[in-house]
Design a protein around this motif. Structure first.
Motif, PDB file in Angstrom:
ATOM      1  N   ASN A 180       0.803  -1.223   0.000  1.00  0.00           N
ATOM      2  CA  ASN A 180       0.000   0.000   0.000  1.00  0.00           C
ATOM      3  C   ASN A 180       0.837   1.274   0.000  1.00  0.00           C
ATOM      4  O   ASN A 180       0.272   2.376   0.023  1.00  0.00           O
ATOM      5  CB  ASN A 180      -0.932   0.016   1.221  1.00  0.00           C
ATOM      6  CG  ASN A 180      -1.969  -1.088   1.145  1.00  0.00           C
ATOM      7  OD1 ASN A 180      -2.362  -1.493   0.064  1.00  0.00           O
ATOM      8  ND2 ASN A 180      -2.400  -1.587   2.289  1.00  0.00           N
ATOM      9  N   GLU A 181       2.145   1.137  -0.014  1.00  0.00           N
ATOM     10  CA  GLU A 181       3.005   2.316  -0.027  1.00  0.00           C
ATOM     11  C   GLU A 181       2.910   3.036  -1.372  1.00  0.00           C
ATOM     12  O   GLU A 181       2.819   2.408  -2.431  1.00  0.00           O
ATOM     13  CB  GLU A 181       4.458   1.915   0.231  1.00  0.00           C
ATOM     14  CG  GLU A 181       4.711   1.362   1.620  1.00  0.00           C
ATOM     15  CD  GLU A 181       4.572   2.418   2.692  1.00  0.00           C
ATOM     16  OE1 GLU A 181       5.184   3.495   2.554  1.00  0.00           O
ATOM     17  OE2 GLU A 181       3.827   2.176   3.657  1.00  0.00           O
ATOM     18  N   LYS A 182       2.941   4.369  -1.322  1.00  0.00           N
ATOM     19  CA  LYS A 182       2.922   5.161  -2.551  1.00  0.00           C
ATOM     20  C   LYS A 182       4.278   5.088  -3.237  1.00  0.00           C
ATOM     21  O   LYS A 182       5.316   4.933  -2.587  1.00  0.00           O
ATOM     22  CB  LYS A 182       2.589   6.617  -2.243  1.00  0.00           C
ATOM     23  CG  LYS A 182       1.209   6.842  -1.656  1.00  0.00           C
ATOM     24  CD  LYS A 182       1.000   8.331  -1.369  1.00  0.00           C
ATOM     25  CE  LYS A 182      -0.335   8.606  -0.718  1.00  0.00           C
ATOM     26  NZ  LYS A 182      -0.512  10.039  -0.405  1.00  0.00           N
ATOM     27  N   MET A 183       4.247   5.230  -4.566  1.00  0.00           N
ATOM     28  CA  MET A 183       5.491   5.199  -5.330  1.00  0.00           C
ATOM     29  C   MET A 183       5.660   6.477  -6.127  1.00  0.00           C
ATOM     30  O   MET A 183       4.679   7.068  -6.598  1.00  0.00           O
ATOM     31  CB  MET A 183       5.502   3.996  -6.278  1.00  0.00           C
ATOM     32  CG  MET A 183       5.599   2.671  -5.569  1.00  0.00           C
ATOM     33  SD  MET A 183       6.201   1.383  -6.678  1.00  0.00           S
ATOM     34  CE  MET A 183       7.829   2.016  -7.092  1.00  0.00           C
TER      35      MET A 183
ATOM     36  N   LEU B 123      -5.785   1.322  -5.409  1.00  0.00           N
ATOM     37  CA  LEU B 123      -4.488   1.149  -6.061  1.00  0.00           C
ATOM     38  C   LEU B 123      -3.895   2.476  -6.493  1.00  0.00           C
ATOM     39  O   LEU B 123      -2.719   2.552  -6.864  1.00  0.00           O
ATOM     40  CB  LEU B 123      -4.637   0.217  -7.267  1.00  0.00           C
ATOM     41  CG  LEU B 123      -5.036  -1.221  -6.914  1.00  0.00           C
ATOM     42  CD1 LEU B 123      -5.333  -2.021  -8.177  1.00  0.00           C
ATOM     43  CD2 LEU B 123      -3.956  -1.899  -6.096  1.00  0.00           C
ATOM     44  N   LEU B 124      -4.715   3.508  -6.446  1.00  0.00           N
ATOM     45  CA  LEU B 124      -4.263   4.893  -6.569  1.00  0.00           C
ATOM     46  C   LEU B 124      -4.668   5.609  -5.288  1.00  0.00           C
ATOM     47  O   LEU B 124      -5.854   5.638  -4.935  1.00  0.00           O
ATOM     48  CB  LEU B 124      -4.906   5.591  -7.764  1.00  0.00           C
ATOM     49  CG  LEU B 124      -4.408   5.272  -9.175  1.00  0.00           C
ATOM     50  CD1 LEU B 124      -5.196   6.084 -10.198  1.00  0.00           C
ATOM     51  CD2 LEU B 124      -2.917   5.550  -9.308  1.00  0.00           C
ATOM     52  N   ILE B 125      -3.720   6.177  -4.583  1.00  0.00           N
ATOM     53  CA  ILE B 125      -4.001   6.914  -3.351  1.00  0.00           C
ATOM     54  C   ILE B 125      -3.567   8.359  -3.549  1.00  0.00           C
ATOM     55  O   ILE B 125      -2.395   8.625  -3.841  1.00  0.00           O
ATOM     56  CB  ILE B 125      -3.275   6.289  -2.154  1.00  0.00           C
ATOM     57  CG1 ILE B 125      -3.765   4.851  -1.941  1.00  0.00           C
ATOM     58  CG2 ILE B 125      -3.503   7.112  -0.885  1.00  0.00           C
ATOM     59  CD1 ILE B 125      -3.075   4.118  -0.805  1.00  0.00           C
ATOM     60  N   ASP B 126      -4.533   9.267  -3.469  1.00  0.00           N
ATOM     61  CA  ASP B 126      -4.267  10.688  -3.741  1.00  0.00           C
ATOM     62  C   ASP B 126      -3.677  10.867  -5.140  1.00  0.00           C
ATOM     63  O   ASP B 126      -2.795  11.721  -5.346  1.00  0.00           O
ATOM     64  CB  ASP B 126      -3.321  11.278  -2.685  1.00  0.00           C
ATOM     65  CG  ASP B 126      -3.899  11.209  -1.284  1.00  0.00           C
ATOM     66  OD1 ASP B 126      -5.131  11.323  -1.152  1.00  0.00           O
ATOM     67  OD2 ASP B 126      -3.115  11.031  -0.329  1.00  0.00           O
ATOM     68  N   GLY B 127      -4.135  10.033  -6.056  1.00  0.00           N
ATOM     69  CA  GLY B 127      -3.662  10.119  -7.435  1.00  0.00           C
ATOM     70  C   GLY B 127      -2.294   9.516  -7.668  1.00  0.00           C
ATOM     71  O   GLY B 127      -1.753   9.616  -8.778  1.00  0.00           O
TER      72      GLY B 127
ATOM     73  N   THR C  95       0.341   2.935  -6.055  1.00  0.00           N
ATOM     74  CA  THR C  95       0.926   2.190  -4.943  1.00  0.00           C
ATOM     75  C   THR C  95       1.838   1.091  -5.488  1.00  0.00           C
ATOM     76  O   THR C  95       1.864   0.826  -6.690  1.00  0.00           O
ATOM     77  CB  THR C  95      -0.173   1.535  -4.087  1.00  0.00           C
ATOM     78  OG1 THR C  95      -0.888   0.602  -4.911  1.00  0.00           O
ATOM     79  CG2 THR C  95      -1.138   2.578  -3.538  1.00  0.00           C
ATOM     80  N   VAL C  96       2.565   0.453  -4.590  1.00  0.00           N
ATOM     81  CA  VAL C  96       3.416  -0.667  -4.977  1.00  0.00           C
ATOM     82  C   VAL C  96       2.579  -1.756  -5.646  1.00  0.00           C
ATOM     83  O   VAL C  96       2.953  -2.322  -6.674  1.00  0.00           O
ATOM     84  CB  VAL C  96       4.163  -1.234  -3.758  1.00  0.00           C
ATOM     85  CG1 VAL C  96       4.870  -2.550  -4.107  1.00  0.00           C
ATOM     86  CG2 VAL C  96       5.158  -0.221  -3.226  1.00  0.00           C
ATOM     87  N   ALA C  97       1.399  -2.048  -5.077  1.00  0.00           N
ATOM     88  CA  ALA C  97       0.539  -3.092  -5.633  1.00  0.00           C
ATOM     89  C   ALA C  97       0.110  -2.761  -7.054  1.00  0.00           C
ATOM     90  O   ALA C  97       0.086  -3.632  -7.932  1.00  0.00           O
ATOM     91  CB  ALA C  97      -0.690  -3.284  -4.743  1.00  0.00           C
ATOM     92  N   SER C  98      -0.250  -1.493  -7.315  1.00  0.00           N
ATOM     93  CA  SER C  98      -0.707  -1.127  -8.662  1.00  0.00           C
ATOM     94  C   SER C  98       0.417  -1.238  -9.673  1.00  0.00           C
ATOM     95  O   SER C  98       0.202  -1.643 -10.821  1.00  0.00           O
ATOM     96  CB  SER C  98      -1.289   0.290  -8.661  1.00  0.00           C
ATOM     97  OG  SER C  98      -0.301   1.260  -8.378  1.00  0.00           O
ATOM     98  N   VAL C  99       1.644  -0.903  -9.254  1.00  0.00           N
ATOM     99  CA  VAL C  99       2.785  -1.029 -10.166  1.00  0.00           C
ATOM    100  C   VAL C  99       3.068  -2.497 -10.463  1.00  0.00           C
ATOM    101  O   VAL C  99       3.316  -2.880 -11.612  1.00  0.00           O
ATOM    102  CB  VAL C  99       4.028  -0.331  -9.569  1.00  0.00           C
ATOM    103  CG1 VAL C  99       5.280  -0.655 -10.385  1.00  0.00           C
ATOM    104  CG2 VAL C  99       3.820   1.179  -9.523  1.00  0.00           C
ATOM    105  N   LEU C 100       3.031  -3.345  -9.434  1.00  0.00           N
ATOM    106  CA  LEU C 100       3.263  -4.774  -9.642  1.00  0.00           C
ATOM    107  C   LEU C 100       2.227  -5.382 -10.584  1.00  0.00           C
ATOM    108  O   LEU C 100       2.543  -6.211 -11.432  1.00  0.00           O
ATOM    109  CB  LEU C 100       3.225  -5.512  -8.307  1.00  0.00           C
ATOM    110  CG  LEU C 100       4.422  -5.341  -7.379  1.00  0.00           C
ATOM    111  CD1 LEU C 100       4.133  -5.969  -6.026  1.00  0.00           C
ATOM    112  CD2 LEU C 100       5.676  -5.958  -7.981  1.00  0.00           C
ATOM    113  N   LEU C 101       0.980  -4.947 -10.424  1.00  0.00           N
ATOM    114  CA  LEU C 101      -0.112  -5.531 -11.198  1.00  0.00           C
ATOM    115  C   LEU C 101      -0.241  -4.951 -12.597  1.00  0.00           C
ATOM    116  O   LEU C 101      -0.466  -5.687 -13.559  1.00  0.00           O
ATOM    117  CB  LEU C 101      -1.439  -5.341 -10.454  1.00  0.00           C
ATOM    118  CG  LEU C 101      -1.671  -6.216  -9.229  1.00  0.00           C
ATOM    119  CD1 LEU C 101      -2.792  -5.639  -8.383  1.00  0.00           C
ATOM    120  CD2 LEU C 101      -2.003  -7.640  -9.647  1.00  0.00           C
TER     121      LEU C 101
END
Length: 278
Positions: free
Chosen positions: A157-160, A195-199, A202-208
């Motif tokens: 859930n960390e932002k990237m 999978l987007l937090i404050d636009g 996240t790590v999960a969205s990048v992996l997926l």
């Protein structure tokens, strides 16, 4: 009321002979309850442990000598139980028992501390973790790592620090939405899935949903396949070939890795009745 248990001569000698370690600590009954809470925090944030309160350690000519010097009665330890109640109101992580030995002064308090699912603080608000035979204060990166280990914080859930287009305008996300959510827009759908937090991806969205997550998460998002020519302890000298690296979005990554391992296994030959066979 906490139980009082009589100990045998052998157990009495065993307690005095205990070595302080990753799982065990010995304390004087004169220890301040707030300081004792650091040991409780340290064990709870590691793998759990045991604390014996009421063991004195004196410096003598040939080293250190331990003696049994417990509480005069149960009420003398009330301040310790008050601290334990503050740290664990439900009493699910810590338990206590008084130990008594005929001929030795007072009651030694035995505390059993379980590993907690959450981060355990001391009464001063600090966070400690057992390290060998000491209590190590945790701050900054070490404290963040403990939160990951405990599951309090999730790395996925960390932002990237990557552009939103990395996941909203990738081939993989477009293909996925066409198959699964044909009426959905990538940005809006990813936001609803957190999978987007404050636009921000996240790590999960990048992996997926990044076409090339390894560019943003090097050394943390690929699979290495290694095959050794021995059943003994794996060493580089026994590699049958150079390691293979499988990369890509995580769904592709998993299926490609399984397919490649199957290919390798099916290509291995063994000696059979008719000679070498698959």
């Amino acid at each position: 009321m906490v139980d009082v248990r009589d100990v045998s001569k052998e157990e009495f000698g065993g307690i005095l002979g205990l070595q302080e370690s990753y799982f065990c600590d010995l304390k004087s009954k004169r220890i301040a309850p707030a300081k004792l809470s650091r040991s409780i925090s340290a064990f709870a944030n590691a793998s759990g442990g045991e604390v014996y309160v009421g063991i004195e350690e004196l410096d003598v000519a040939d080293g250190k000598k331990r003696s049994w010097d417990g509480f005069s009665d149960q009420e003398e330890a009330n301040a310790i139980f008050q601290v334990m109640s503050e740290l664990d109101p439900l009493g699910s992580n810590f338990s206590g028992q008084f130990l008594r030995y005929q001929g030795a002064p007072g009651l030694v308090l035995y505390l059993a501390i379980s590993k907690t699912q959450s981060v355990a603080h001391s009464t001063d608000g600090g966070v400690y973790r057992r390290n060998n035979a000491s209590n190590l204060p945790l701050k900054d990166e070490a404290l963040e790592r403990l939160k990951y280990d405990k599951g309090v914080r999730s790395y996925e859930n960390e932002k990237m620090a990557v552009e939103t287009d990395e996941v909203t305008n990738s081939n993989i996300v477009i293909e996925f939405l066409i198959d699964a959510v044909p009426t959905g827009e990538p940005a809006e759908w990813l936001k609803k899935q957190f999978l987007l937090i404050d636009g921000t991806p996240t790590v999960a969205s990048v992996l997926l949903f990044s076409d090339n997550p390894q560019a943003s998460l090097p050394k943390r998002s690929a699979i290495k396949i290694l095959r050794y020519k021995t059943k003994a302890e794996a060493e580089r000298d026994y590699l049958s070939s150079d390691p293979e690296t499988i990369e890509g979005p995580i769904y592709n990554l998993i299926y490609d890795a399984v397919d490649r391992v199957k290919e390798i296994i099916e290509g291995i030959e063994k000696i059979g009745p008719a000679g070498m066979e698959k």
